[in-house]
Design a protein around this motif. Sequence first.
Motif, short mmCIF file in Angstrom:
data_model
loop_
_atom_site.label_atom_id
_atom_site.label_comp_id
_atom_site.label_asym_id
_atom_site.label_seq_id
_atom_site.Cartn_x
_atom_site.Cartn_y
_atom_site.Cartn_z
N LEU A 48 1.23 5.00 13.13
CA LEU A 48 0.82 4.66 14.50
C LEU A 48 -0.48 3.86 14.51
N SER A 49 -1.46 4.31 13.73
CA SER A 49 -2.74 3.60 13.65
C SER A 49 -2.57 2.22 13.03
N ALA A 50 -1.80 2.15 11.94
CA ALA A 50 -1.60 0.88 11.25
C ALA A 50 -0.86 -0.12 12.15
N ALA A 51 0.16 0.35 12.85
CA ALA A 51 0.93 -0.55 13.73
C ALA A 51 0.07 -1.07 14.88
N ARG A 52 -0.81 -0.21 15.38
CA ARG A 52 -1.70 -0.63 16.47
C ARG A 52 -2.71 -1.66 15.98
N ASP A 53 -3.33 -1.40 14.83
CA ASP A 53 -4.41 -2.25 14.35
C ASP A 53 -3.94 -3.46 13.55
N PHE A 54 -2.75 -3.35 12.93
CA PHE A 54 -2.22 -4.43 12.08
C PHE A 54 -0.75 -4.64 12.41
N THR B 110 0.46 -3.50 -6.16
CA THR B 110 0.40 -2.20 -5.48
C THR B 110 -1.02 -1.66 -5.45
N VAL B 111 -1.32 -0.99 -4.35
CA VAL B 111 -2.55 -0.24 -4.19
C VAL B 111 -2.09 1.14 -3.71
N THR B 112 -2.74 2.20 -4.21
CA THR B 112 -2.30 3.55 -3.84
C THR B 112 -3.40 4.33 -3.13
N ALA B 113 -2.95 5.26 -2.29
CA ALA B 113 -3.85 6.17 -1.58
C ALA B 113 -3.21 7.55 -1.60
N GLN B 114 -4.06 8.60 -1.59
CA GLN B 114 -3.53 9.96 -1.68
C GLN B 114 -3.29 10.64 -0.34
N ASP B 115 -3.75 10.04 0.74
CA ASP B 115 -3.45 10.58 2.07
C ASP B 115 -3.64 9.47 3.11
N GLY B 116 -3.25 9.78 4.33
CA GLY B 116 -3.30 8.78 5.39
C GLY B 116 -4.70 8.28 5.70
N ALA B 117 -5.67 9.18 5.63
CA ALA B 117 -7.05 8.77 5.93
C ALA B 117 -7.55 7.76 4.91
N ALA C 141 -5.65 5.79 3.10
CA ALA C 141 -4.88 4.56 3.31
C ALA C 141 -5.43 3.75 4.49
N LEU C 142 -5.78 4.45 5.56
CA LEU C 142 -6.33 3.75 6.72
C LEU C 142 -7.67 3.10 6.37
N LEU D 46 0.86 -1.18 0.00
CA LEU D 46 0.00 0.00 0.00
C LEU D 46 0.90 1.23 0.00
N ILE D 47 0.80 2.03 -1.06
CA ILE D 47 1.63 3.22 -1.24
C ILE D 47 0.77 4.45 -0.98
N THR D 48 1.24 5.31 -0.07
CA THR D 48 0.48 6.49 0.30
C THR D 48 1.35 7.74 0.12
N ASP D 49 0.92 8.62 -0.76
CA ASP D 49 1.63 9.87 -1.00
C ASP D 49 0.63 10.85 -1.61
N ASP D 50 0.68 12.10 -1.17
CA ASP D 50 -0.26 13.09 -1.69
C ASP D 50 0.12 13.61 -3.07
N GLU D 51 1.31 13.28 -3.54
CA GLU D 51 1.75 13.72 -4.87
C GLU D 51 1.57 12.57 -5.86
N GLU D 52 0.65 12.76 -6.81
CA GLU D 52 0.34 11.69 -7.76
C GLU D 52 1.56 11.20 -8.54
N PRO D 53 2.43 12.10 -9.05
CA PRO D 53 3.60 11.59 -9.79
C PRO D 53 4.48 10.66 -8.93
N MET D 54 4.61 10.98 -7.65
CA MET D 54 5.41 10.14 -6.76
C MET D 54 4.72 8.79 -6.55
N ARG D 55 3.41 8.80 -6.32
CA ARG D 55 2.67 7.54 -6.16
C ARG D 55 2.85 6.65 -7.38
N LEU D 56 2.72 7.23 -8.57
CA LEU D 56 2.84 6.46 -9.80
C LEU D 56 4.25 5.94 -10.01
N LEU D 57 5.25 6.76 -9.74
CA LEU D 57 6.65 6.34 -9.88
C LEU D 57 6.95 5.16 -8.96
#
Length: 124
Positions: free
Chosen positions: A67-73, A28-35, A37-38, A5-16
């Motif tokens: 922090l949320s991901a480590a707690r829950d997964f 790969t699965v992508t998300a544009q922010d932490g919310a 991704a969670l 799971l790739i999370t980055d608010d910059e689309e070019p970075m996510r795609l790269l």
Amino acid sequence: MARVLITDDEEPMRLLVARAIAMDGHETVTAQDGAEALDILIREEGAFELLLTDIQMPVMDGIALALSAARDFPRLTILLMTGYADQRERASNLQAIAHDVITKPFSVADIRTAVADALASRNS
């Protein structure tokens, strides 16, 4: 191969990053922010081997996500990315939950190596 799971608010970075990791056969699965991704992690019941997230993002930053991901997964390996020295310093307190922090800008080879190392640590 691994699901990442790739999370980055910059689309070019996510795609790269997604293209670079896919070169090694990873899904790969992508998300544009932490919310987002969670939400994906919860919806898919943590069915990923690696969370690769930028630290500085709107809505929910990568540290809050980690922090949320480590707690829950707790079996999820976490790799952080940042282009900012102060964010890298903030992440230094997360050594117990994050495998490493990779500094932007990085090459395709650098990110592939960092992902391979993170996944190898998971199996050891």
